[in-house]
Enzyme design. Structure first.
Site, PDB file in Angstrom:
ATOM      1  N   ASP A 231       0.889  -1.160   0.000  1.00 11.64           N
ATOM      2  CA  ASP A 231       0.000   0.000   0.000  1.00 11.64           C
ATOM      3  C   ASP A 231       0.930   1.213   0.000  1.00 11.64           C
ATOM      4  O   ASP A 231       1.630   1.467   0.984  1.00 11.64           O
ATOM      5  CB  ASP A 231      -0.894  -0.008   1.240  1.00 11.64           C
ATOM      6  CG  ASP A 231      -1.805   1.210   1.298  1.00 11.64           C
ATOM      7  OD1 ASP A 231      -1.568   2.177   0.541  1.00 11.64           O
ATOM      8  OD2 ASP A 231      -2.749   1.200   2.105  1.00 11.64           O
ATOM      9  N   VAL A 232       0.921   1.951  -1.095  1.00 11.59           N
ATOM     10  CA  VAL A 232       1.908   3.034  -1.247  1.00 11.59           C
ATOM     11  C   VAL A 232       1.680   4.205  -0.293  1.00 11.59           C
ATOM     12  O   VAL A 232       2.498   5.120  -0.228  1.00 11.59           O
ATOM     13  CB  VAL A 232       1.986   3.567  -2.707  1.00 11.59           C
ATOM     14  CG1 VAL A 232       2.648   2.566  -3.617  1.00 11.59           C
ATOM     15  CG2 VAL A 232       0.623   4.006  -3.219  1.00 11.59           C
TER      16      VAL A 232
ATOM     17  N   TYR B 116      -7.937  15.328  -6.987  1.00  8.45           N
ATOM     18  CA  TYR B 116      -7.056  14.699  -7.975  1.00  8.45           C
ATOM     19  C   TYR B 116      -6.161  15.754  -8.631  1.00  8.45           C
ATOM     20  O   TYR B 116      -4.935  15.598  -8.715  1.00  8.45           O
ATOM     21  CB  TYR B 116      -7.917  13.989  -9.032  1.00  8.45           C
ATOM     22  CG  TYR B 116      -7.126  13.255 -10.089  1.00  8.45           C
ATOM     23  CD1 TYR B 116      -6.776  11.921  -9.918  1.00  8.45           C
ATOM     24  CD2 TYR B 116      -6.735  13.890 -11.266  1.00  8.45           C
ATOM     25  CE1 TYR B 116      -6.049  11.251 -10.888  1.00  8.45           C
ATOM     26  CE2 TYR B 116      -6.008  13.231 -12.234  1.00  8.45           C
ATOM     27  CZ  TYR B 116      -5.669  11.905 -12.047  1.00  8.45           C
ATOM     28  OH  TYR B 116      -4.944  11.241 -13.006  1.00  8.45           O
TER      29      TYR B 116
ATOM     30  N   LYS C 220      -2.059  16.157  -8.328  1.00 11.27           N
ATOM     31  CA  LYS C 220      -1.145  16.056  -9.475  1.00 11.27           C
ATOM     32  C   LYS C 220      -0.295  17.322  -9.611  1.00 11.27           C
ATOM     33  O   LYS C 220       0.864  17.267 -10.033  1.00 11.27           O
ATOM     34  CB  LYS C 220      -1.934  15.768 -10.759  1.00 11.27           C
ATOM     35  CG  LYS C 220      -2.643  14.402 -10.747  1.00 11.27           C
ATOM     36  CD  LYS C 220      -1.663  13.255 -10.517  1.00 11.27           C
ATOM     37  CE  LYS C 220      -2.312  11.903 -10.679  1.00 11.27           C
ATOM     38  NZ  LYS C 220      -1.360  10.793 -10.461  1.00 11.27           N
TER      39      LYS C 220
ATOM     40  N   THR D  10      -7.660   3.386 -20.030  1.00 18.72           N
ATOM     41  CA  THR D  10      -7.361   2.408 -18.973  1.00 18.72           C
ATOM     42  C   THR D  10      -8.621   2.186 -18.137  1.00 18.72           C
ATOM     43  O   THR D  10      -9.576   2.958 -18.236  1.00 18.72           O
ATOM     44  CB  THR D  10      -6.254   2.916 -18.027  1.00 18.72           C
ATOM     45  OG1 THR D  10      -6.723   4.104 -17.388  1.00 18.72           O
ATOM     46  CG2 THR D  10      -4.958   3.193 -18.747  1.00 18.72           C
TER      47      THR D  10
HETATM   48  N1  LIG Z   1      -5.913   6.851 -17.077  1.00 21.41           N
HETATM   49  C1  LIG Z   1      -5.713   8.127 -17.364  1.00 21.41           C
HETATM   50  O1  LIG Z   1      -6.376   8.697 -18.232  1.00 21.41           O
HETATM   51  C2  LIG Z   1      -4.642   8.911 -16.669  1.00 21.41           C
HETATM   52  C3  LIG Z   1      -4.309  10.190 -17.141  1.00 21.41           C
HETATM   53  C4  LIG Z   1      -3.310  10.914 -16.486  1.00 21.41           C
HETATM   54  C5  LIG Z   1      -2.690  10.366 -15.377  1.00 21.41           C
HETATM   55  N2  LIG Z   1      -3.042   9.127 -14.941  1.00 21.41           N
HETATM   56  C6  LIG Z   1      -2.358   8.599 -13.767  1.00 21.41           C
HETATM   57  O2  LIG Z   1      -1.644   7.434 -14.155  1.00 21.41           O
HETATM   58  C7  LIG Z   1      -1.502   6.565 -13.027  1.00 21.41           C
HETATM   59  C8  LIG Z   1      -1.984   5.182 -13.390  1.00 21.41           C
HETATM   60  O3  LIG Z   1      -3.313   5.278 -13.805  1.00 21.41           O
HETATM   61  P1  LIG Z   1      -4.059   4.096 -14.574  1.00 21.41           P
HETATM   62  O4  LIG Z   1      -5.065   4.747 -15.430  1.00 21.41           O
HETATM   63  O5  LIG Z   1      -3.077   3.168 -15.169  1.00 21.41           O
HETATM   64  O6  LIG Z   1      -4.829   3.424 -13.328  1.00 21.41           O
HETATM   65  P2  LIG Z   1      -5.318   1.900 -13.021  1.00 21.41           P
HETATM   66  O7  LIG Z   1      -6.470   2.025 -12.104  1.00 21.41           O
HETATM   67  O8  LIG Z   1      -5.447   1.135 -14.289  1.00 21.41           O
HETATM   68  O9  LIG Z   1      -4.062   1.324 -12.219  1.00 21.41           O
HETATM   69  C9  LIG Z   1      -3.704   1.835 -10.969  1.00 21.41           C
HETATM   70  C10 LIG Z   1      -3.022   0.738 -10.181  1.00 21.41           C
HETATM   71  O10 LIG Z   1      -2.615   1.298  -8.928  1.00 21.41           O
HETATM   72  C11 LIG Z   1      -2.919   0.372  -7.901  1.00 21.41           C
HETATM   73  N3  LIG Z   1      -3.127   1.080  -6.639  1.00 21.41           N
HETATM   74  C12 LIG Z   1      -4.163   1.884  -6.297  1.00 21.41           C
HETATM   75  N4  LIG Z   1      -4.025   2.310  -5.033  1.00 21.41           N
HETATM   76  C13 LIG Z   1      -2.871   1.762  -4.565  1.00 21.41           C
HETATM   77  C14 LIG Z   1      -2.192   1.816  -3.315  1.00 21.41           C
HETATM   78  N5  LIG Z   1      -2.679   2.531  -2.283  1.00 21.41           N
HETATM   79  N6  LIG Z   1      -1.040   1.129  -3.180  1.00 21.41           N
HETATM   80  C15 LIG Z   1      -0.533   0.410  -4.215  1.00 21.41           C
HETATM   81  N7  LIG Z   1      -1.137   0.306  -5.405  1.00 21.41           N
HETATM   82  C16 LIG Z   1      -2.295   0.978  -5.585  1.00 21.41           C
HETATM   83  C17 LIG Z   1      -4.176  -0.342  -8.376  1.00 21.41           C
HETATM   84  O11 LIG Z   1      -4.330  -1.603  -7.712  1.00 21.41           O
HETATM   85  C18 LIG Z   1      -3.909  -0.463  -9.873  1.00 21.41           C
HETATM   86  O12 LIG Z   1      -3.241  -1.660 -10.193  1.00 21.41           O
HETATM   87  C19 LIG Z   1      -2.288   7.225 -11.893  1.00 21.41           C
HETATM   88  O13 LIG Z   1      -1.407   7.963 -11.082  1.00 21.41           O
HETATM   89  C20 LIG Z   1      -3.239   8.157 -12.622  1.00 21.41           C
HETATM   90  O14 LIG Z   1      -3.640   9.226 -11.835  1.00 21.41           O
HETATM   91  C21 LIG Z   1      -3.998   8.379 -15.560  1.00 21.41           C
END
Ligand SMILES: NC(=O)c1ccc[n+]([C@@H]2O[C@H](COP(=O)([O-])OP(=O)(O)OC[C@H]3O[C@@H](n4cnc5c(N)ncnc54)[C@H](O)[C@@H]3O)[C@@H](O)[C@H]2O)c1
Length: 255
Positions: A59-60, A154, A158, A189
């Protein structure tokens, strides 16, 4: 595939899904040994098994667990070269400031921002010992652009990731440790699919602002992460690396 990461040791948080999973695959295909860190043991272990890497359930937001993650990495593979601090959440109860409660605000701050503080705090000493390193922290284009369709905590989290990455990049530059913020545009995603499946109008309203006219695929973001992780980006640090389909550069978009 070029082998830019041959012999490098990388940690990917949130490596079980989305951008993290695509990056685990990309890092491994370029020759890195990959430690997959995720809260979810099923997806996290599957990702690590697929690339012959190590899964660590973390858990980060938990300081001791994050500290142990980087120690386990060094104990297992001997060093730490790359930290991709990427785990994050975007829950539906984080919305307009007028309706977002303090509990949702704090939960998002912890998972998206405090986690990056913890991961950098415990990755950097191992990189100092190694004499070099590359840290990539996942921010978002919303750290740079404001949206009327708000996710207030959020966005603020960021912005914090971007500012913190810049400062760390400056502080540790002369020790050979580079720190960059990766700012993806909207990516196809589970996180975004879930958010927009519930609200197609909101999805369409956002897509109109993307000059490329589509969401990114996770593999396109992973390619950018691999660049930042590799020596190909050796003169880049403290940057806001936008991979956003042109959003941040757009005034009006093509019809
Ligand atoms: N999807 C988008 O459009 C997008 C755009 C910009 C930024 N982001 C950022 O990119 C990153 C990844 O997003 P994604 O879309 O791949 O998300 P996702 O939900 O597909 O994957 C996120 C992963 O993080 C893990 N996670 C969540 N909380 C956690 C915790 N407390 N400890 C450890 N692991 C944890 C989840 O189990 C999951 O495997 C995030 O930081 C998100 O904010 C996403």
């Amino acid at each position: 595939m070029v082998q830019r990461l041959e012999g490098r040791v990388a940690v990917v948080t949130g490596g079980g899904s989305g951008i993290g999973l695509a990056t685990v695959r990309r890092f491994a295909s370029e020759g890195a040994k990959v430690v997959v860190a995720d809260l979810d043991p099923a997806t996290g272990k599957a990702a690590a098994d697929e690339v012959g890497g190590l899964f660590v359930q973390v858990d980060v937001t938990d300081e001791e667990q994050v500290k142990a993650l980087f120690q386990t990495t060094v104990d297992t593979y001997g060093k730490l070269d790359i930290a991709f601090n990427n785990a994050g959440i975007s829950p539906p109860d984080d919305d307009s400031i007028l309706t977002t409660g303090i509990e949702a605000w704090e939960r998002v701050q912890k998972v998206n921002l405090t986690s990056v503080y913890l991961c950098c705090k415990y990755a950097i000493p191992h990189m100092q010992a190694n004499g070099k390193g590359s840290i990539i922290n996942t921010a978002s284009f919303v750290a740079t652009m404001g949206a009327a369709t708000s996710q207030i905590s959020y966005t603020a989290s960021k912005g914090g990731v971007l500012a913190m990455s810049r400062e760390l990049g400056v502080q540790f530059a002369r020790e050979g440790i580079r720190v960059n913020a990766l700012s993806p545009g909207p990516v196809n995603t589970p996180l975004l699919r879930e958010l927009f499946a519930k609200d197609p109008e909101r999805a369409a309203r956002r897509l109109v602002h993307v000059p490329l006219g589509r969401f990114a695929e996770p593999e396109e973001i992973a390619a950018a992460v691999a660049f930042l992780a590799s020596d190909d980006s050796s003169f880049m640090t403290a940057s806001n690396f936008l991979v956003d389909g042109g959003i941040a550069g757009a005034y009006v978009t093509p019809l």
